[in-house]
Each structure stands twice: as C-alpha cells, then as structure tokens.
Design a protein around this motif. Structure first.
Motif, mmCIF file in Angstrom:
data_model
loop_
_atom_site.group_PDB
_atom_site.id
_atom_site.type_symbol
_atom_site.label_atom_id
_atom_site.label_comp_id
_atom_site.label_asym_id
_atom_site.label_seq_id
_atom_site.Cartn_x
_atom_site.Cartn_y
_atom_site.Cartn_z
ATOM 1 N N VAL A 122 0.850 -1.190 0.000
ATOM 2 C CA VAL A 122 0.000 0.000 0.000
ATOM 3 C C VAL A 122 0.888 1.243 0.000
ATOM 4 O O VAL A 122 1.838 1.330 0.789
ATOM 5 C CB VAL A 122 -0.917 -0.007 1.248
ATOM 6 C CG1 VAL A 122 -1.767 1.240 1.316
ATOM 7 C CG2 VAL A 122 -1.803 -1.246 1.271
ATOM 8 N N LEU A 123 0.576 2.200 -0.887
ATOM 9 C CA LEU A 123 1.303 3.465 -0.955
ATOM 10 C C LEU A 123 0.353 4.607 -0.578
ATOM 11 O O LEU A 123 -0.755 4.688 -1.119
ATOM 12 C CB LEU A 123 1.847 3.711 -2.361
ATOM 13 C CG LEU A 123 2.713 2.611 -2.969
ATOM 14 C CD1 LEU A 123 3.173 3.023 -4.360
ATOM 15 C CD2 LEU A 123 3.900 2.292 -2.080
ATOM 16 N N ILE A 124 0.817 5.465 0.326
ATOM 17 C CA ILE A 124 -0.029 6.549 0.835
ATOM 18 C C ILE A 124 0.801 7.824 0.913
ATOM 19 O O ILE A 124 1.977 7.791 1.271
ATOM 20 C CB ILE A 124 -0.538 6.226 2.269
ATOM 21 C CG1 ILE A 124 -1.209 4.856 2.322
ATOM 22 C CG2 ILE A 124 -1.488 7.300 2.772
ATOM 23 C CD1 ILE A 124 -1.588 4.417 3.720
ATOM 24 N N GLY A 125 0.155 8.947 0.631
ATOM 25 C CA GLY A 125 0.787 10.241 0.838
ATOM 26 C C GLY A 125 0.711 10.617 2.310
ATOM 27 O O GLY A 125 -0.170 10.151 3.037
ATOM 28 N N PHE A 176 4.757 8.228 1.652
ATOM 29 C CA PHE A 176 5.682 9.167 1.020
ATOM 30 C C PHE A 176 5.632 10.499 1.754
ATOM 31 O O PHE A 176 4.562 11.038 2.020
ATOM 32 C CB PHE A 176 5.323 9.384 -0.454
ATOM 33 C CG PHE A 176 5.666 8.214 -1.312
ATOM 34 C CD1 PHE A 176 6.919 8.119 -1.906
ATOM 35 C CD2 PHE A 176 4.759 7.182 -1.513
ATOM 36 C CE1 PHE A 176 7.255 7.032 -2.703
ATOM 37 C CE2 PHE A 176 5.083 6.089 -2.306
ATOM 38 C CZ PHE A 176 6.336 6.019 -2.893
ATOM 39 N N THR A 177 6.806 11.017 2.096
ATOM 40 C CA THR A 177 6.900 12.270 2.826
ATOM 41 C C THR A 177 8.145 13.027 2.383
ATOM 42 O O THR A 177 9.104 12.425 1.907
ATOM 43 C CB THR A 177 6.939 12.016 4.352
ATOM 44 O OG1 THR A 177 7.058 13.258 5.025
ATOM 45 C CG2 THR A 177 8.093 11.109 4.750
ATOM 46 N N GLU A 204 10.634 8.764 11.600
ATOM 47 C CA GLU A 204 10.924 7.423 12.102
ATOM 48 C C GLU A 204 9.818 6.445 11.692
ATOM 49 O O GLU A 204 8.633 6.751 11.834
ATOM 50 C CB GLU A 204 11.004 7.495 13.639
ATOM 51 C CG GLU A 204 11.521 6.252 14.308
ATOM 52 C CD GLU A 204 13.032 6.163 14.284
ATOM 53 O OE1 GLU A 204 13.518 5.038 14.463
ATOM 54 O OE2 GLU A 204 13.711 7.182 14.097
ATOM 55 N N ASP A 205 10.181 5.287 11.157
ATOM 56 C CA ASP A 205 9.204 4.259 10.799
ATOM 57 C C ASP A 205 8.440 3.808 12.032
ATOM 58 O O ASP A 205 8.944 3.897 13.156
ATOM 59 C CB ASP A 205 9.909 3.046 10.180
ATOM 60 C CG ASP A 205 10.558 3.362 8.837
ATOM 61 O OD1 ASP A 205 10.253 4.419 8.252
ATOM 62 O OD2 ASP A 205 11.369 2.540 8.375
ATOM 63 N N LYS A 228 6.459 2.297 6.747
ATOM 64 C CA LYS A 228 7.800 2.819 6.501
ATOM 65 C C LYS A 228 7.603 4.156 5.795
ATOM 66 O O LYS A 228 6.823 4.256 4.849
ATOM 67 C CB LYS A 228 8.580 1.879 5.583
ATOM 68 C CG LYS A 228 9.109 0.631 6.232
ATOM 69 C CD LYS A 228 9.981 -0.107 5.212
ATOM 70 C CE LYS A 228 10.615 -1.369 5.606
ATOM 71 N NZ LYS A 228 10.575 -1.939 6.865
ATOM 72 N N PHE A 229 8.296 5.175 6.264
ATOM 73 C CA PHE A 229 8.209 6.499 5.649
ATOM 74 C C PHE A 229 9.289 6.605 4.577
ATOM 75 O O PHE A 229 10.451 6.299 4.818
ATOM 76 C CB PHE A 229 8.360 7.592 6.708
ATOM 77 C CG PHE A 229 7.171 7.655 7.624
ATOM 78 C CD1 PHE A 229 6.042 8.381 7.275
ATOM 79 C CD2 PHE A 229 7.168 6.968 8.833
ATOM 80 C CE1 PHE A 229 4.943 8.429 8.100
ATOM 81 C CE2 PHE A 229 6.061 7.010 9.673
ATOM 82 C CZ PHE A 229 4.948 7.737 9.309
#
Length: 177
Positions: A50-53, A78-79, A84-85, A90-91
C-alpha cells in the motif's frame, strides 16, 4: 523472469470528480447506499503493498478509529520529511519513480495507490499507474479536492469492466503504456 506487479489506483469520487470536500470530509461518500463493502474486500485481497501520501496518512490517523487499517500489508508513506518508521508503516523520502519501479519488480501481488491528490498527481505525471478502479458516487459536491489536478499529462485508458454496487458504479480501466 517474473511479471511486473501492477500499481493500481482504487478510489471513490463524486460524480463531479472530487475525492473529498475542501475541508477533507468524506461524509458525502458515506451517505450513499452501497452494497456490502462495494468491492473493497475483493480488491484488498489482490494487493500486498500500500502506498499513501503523508497528508492522507495523517488524515487516517485522525479519522479512522481502531487499529491501523492496512496492518497485514507492506505500507509505505511518502513524505518530504525525515520521519521514524512505525510498526505499521515505513516512511519514504526517496525518488518516487525509482522507489516504485523497484517495488514493481519485486515478487508479490499488486500495489495499491491509496492517495491522496498530491501523491496521485505525481504518479500520474510520471506514468507509474497501471490500472484505475474508480467507484463513482451519485453525488455532486460542487467543490473540493479533485481526483485529477490540471497538469501537463495525458493517460490513455482501456475499459476493463464495470460493476454496480447499489448506487455506486465501479469503472475499471487499464492504462495504455
């Protein structure tokens, strides 16, 4: 060599093309009579990533009660910041194209691009989206956060199918590359 995984945008919008109101409300969406979970569970089983903004992630942490909704999936946020994860996410502060292509080339199921608007815009402009599954609500909200922002891009699509979930209509498109 194994086949590349697809990156799929699975999202709902109003009939006039918005994914939320200006104040980020989704109330209009929950006022529509659907059918079951409107295909969510079936779709959810097809993805493992999963990918999230970051804005959408922050909205979820404020508005979605209970435990993190994508606990059993690999989840990347994504940031532009260095964060910190957590146990659940995971960021990522990396080049979107490089990171996404690396994911697409790994073994696994499809990758779900959850949103939001800014992240989606980047993925569309960089031609990283392979499929779009769009659930249209029979609601016109007049103004809000658009699904697709104005930009210098064009995606050509192929209709793969449609489904009806009571008042919702799901449009499933493949992106021509």
């Amino acid at each position: 060599m194994s086949e590349k995984r697809d990156l799929v945008l699975f999202i709902a919008m109003s009939l006039d093309g918005y994914i939320a109101t200006k104040d980020e409300s989704l109330e209009w969406l929950f006022n529509v009579e659907g059918e079951g979970d409107n295909g969510y569970s079936d779709f959810y089983e097809t993805v493992d990533t999963v990918l999230i903004g970051k804005k959408t992630y922050d909205w979820m942490t404020r508005h979605v009660p209970g435990e993190f909704p994508y606990k059993n999936k690999k989840c990347y946020v994504f940031t532009r910041s260095s964060i910190e994860d957590t146990e659940d996410v995971k960021f990522i502060n990396d080049d979107i194209v490089r990171f996404t292509n690396k994911l697409k080339n790994q073994e696994g199921r499809n990758i779900w691009l959850v949103g939001g608007g800014e992240l989606l815009q980047s993925f569309v402009e960089k031609k990283l989206v392979d499929e779009i599954i769009l659930t249209v609500a029979p609601t016109i909200i007049g103004k809000g956060i658009p699904l697709f922002k104005e930009g210098d891009y064009q995606l050509d699509l192929t209709l793969k199918g449609t489904k009806k979930y009571n008042q919702f209509v799901e449009l499933h498109y493949g992106v021509k590359h």
